[in-house]
Design an enzyme around this catalytic site. Structure first.
Site, PDB file in Angstrom:
ATOM      1  N   ASP A 109       0.929  -1.580  -0.119  1.00 57.12           N
ATOM      2  CA  ASP A 109       0.214   0.252   0.521  1.00 57.12           C
ATOM      3  C   ASP A 109       0.590   1.453   0.019  1.00 57.12           C
ATOM      4  O   ASP A 109       1.742   1.087   0.929  1.00 57.12           O
ATOM      5  CB  ASP A 109      -0.857   0.272   1.307  1.00 57.12           C
ATOM      6  N   ASP A 158      -6.535  -1.924  -5.727  1.00 54.87           N
ATOM      7  CA  ASP A 158      -7.385  -0.935  -5.196  1.00 54.87           C
ATOM      8  C   ASP A 158      -8.481  -0.117  -4.798  1.00 54.87           C
ATOM      9  O   ASP A 158      -9.839  -0.352  -4.864  1.00 54.87           O
ATOM     10  CB  ASP A 158      -7.130  -0.788  -3.350  1.00 54.87           C
TER      11      ASP A 158
END
Length: 75
Positions: free
Chosen positions: A27, A43
């Site tokens: 991330d 995402d």
């Protein structure tokens, strides 16, 4: 609908590749100004694809209902 499903599959594949090679999902988008979730481009693709699919499904259903109503009005 094809674009939506493509985004969902591509995002899922991106996260799967991270899991296979790194053991976790990388991330990299973090808003430090507000306390918000940390996420990545995969995402974003999954969420956008789901929104598009839901919108397309609702739109298609409304169009089908409109066409059915018009068909019965013509009788």
């Amino acid at each position: 609908m094809i674009a939506a499903l493509t985004l969902v599959v591509a995002g899922g594949a991106g996260n799967l590749i991270d899991r296979v090679f790194y053991g976790f999902v990388v991330d990299f988008i973090d808003f430090e100004i507000i306390n918000f979730a940390i996420f990545n481009f995969a995402d974003i693709c999954v969420v956008t694809g789901v929104f598009i699919a839901v919108f397309a499904s609702i739109r298609e259903e409304l169009m089908n209902n409109k066409n059915k109503a018009k068909k019965y009005d013509d009788l």
